[in-house]
Scaffold this active site. Structure first.
Site, PDB file in Angstrom:
ATOM      1  N   ALA A  13       0.850  -1.194   0.000  1.00  0.00           N
ATOM      2  CA  ALA A  13       0.000   0.000   0.000  1.00  0.00           C
ATOM      3  C   ALA A  13       0.885   1.243   0.000  1.00  0.00           C
ATOM      4  O   ALA A  13       2.057   1.192   0.376  1.00  0.00           O
ATOM      5  CB  ALA A  13      -0.919  -0.002   1.214  1.00  0.00           C
ATOM      6  N   CYS A  14       0.286   2.335  -0.392  1.00  0.00           N
ATOM      7  CA  CYS A  14       0.958   3.630  -0.441  1.00  0.00           C
ATOM      8  C   CYS A  14       1.622   3.915   0.901  1.00  0.00           C
ATOM      9  O   CYS A  14       1.029   3.648   1.945  1.00  0.00           O
ATOM     10  CB  CYS A  14      -0.073   4.709  -0.762  1.00  0.00           C
ATOM     11  SG  CYS A  14       0.633   6.348  -0.938  1.00  0.00           S
ATOM     12  N   PRO A  15       2.828   4.345   0.902  1.00  0.00           N
ATOM     13  CA  PRO A  15       3.685   4.821  -0.179  1.00  0.00           C
ATOM     14  C   PRO A  15       4.691   3.794  -0.684  1.00  0.00           C
ATOM     15  O   PRO A  15       5.556   4.117  -1.488  1.00  0.00           O
ATOM     16  CB  PRO A  15       4.427   5.997   0.470  1.00  0.00           C
ATOM     17  CG  PRO A  15       4.674   5.501   1.867  1.00  0.00           C
ATOM     18  CD  PRO A  15       3.411   4.711   2.220  1.00  0.00           C
ATOM     19  N   LEU A  16       4.607   2.547  -0.240  1.00  0.00           N
ATOM     20  CA  LEU A  16       5.629   1.557  -0.573  1.00  0.00           C
ATOM     21  C   LEU A  16       5.824   1.303  -2.069  1.00  0.00           C
ATOM     22  O   LEU A  16       6.965   1.163  -2.507  1.00  0.00           O
ATOM     23  CB  LEU A  16       5.369   0.254   0.177  1.00  0.00           C
ATOM     24  CG  LEU A  16       5.662   0.330   1.677  1.00  0.00           C
ATOM     25  CD1 LEU A  16       5.306  -0.971   2.366  1.00  0.00           C
ATOM     26  CD2 LEU A  16       7.104   0.692   1.940  1.00  0.00           C
ATOM     27  N   ASP A  40      -2.560  -1.862  -5.590  1.00  0.00           N
ATOM     28  CA  ASP A  40      -3.075  -0.645  -4.966  1.00  0.00           C
ATOM     29  C   ASP A  40      -3.654   0.270  -6.047  1.00  0.00           C
ATOM     30  O   ASP A  40      -2.920   0.753  -6.904  1.00  0.00           O
ATOM     31  CB  ASP A  40      -1.942   0.062  -4.227  1.00  0.00           C
ATOM     32  CG  ASP A  40      -2.376   1.348  -3.543  1.00  0.00           C
ATOM     33  OD1 ASP A  40      -3.592   1.636  -3.519  1.00  0.00           O
ATOM     34  OD2 ASP A  40      -1.501   2.062  -3.041  1.00  0.00           O
TER      35      ASP A  40
END
Length: 76
Positions: A13-16, A40
């Site tokens: 998920a954000c920001p990964l 995502d």
């Protein structure tokens, strides 16, 4: 489109996805293409913004089997 490297960010998920995409691009030479796969839905907009901010070309995007597939051309 042919690509030089693939990164699977599925399940992240954000920001990964952006953080790991940036890391993957760091060891690529100018003109090479990175294919990123993500689950995502926000990654599509995030990748476009990332490309604009970093000067990397958002070469192609689409979806395959409920996953978002983005290709980026490294310009930096």
């Amino acid at each position: 489109m042919e690509f030089n490297k693939e990164f699977d960010a599925s399940g992240l998920a954000c920001p990964l996805p952006i953080v790991k995409t940036k890391k993957a691009l760091a060891d690529m030479t100018s003109g090479q293409v990175l294919r990123v796969i993500s689950t995502d839905p926000g990654s599509v907009c995030d990748m476009a913004a990332f490309a604009e901010q970093t000067g990397n070309d958002p070469a192609e995007q689409g979806s395959e089997n409920s996953k978002y597939v983005l290709s980026k051309k490294s310009l930096t």
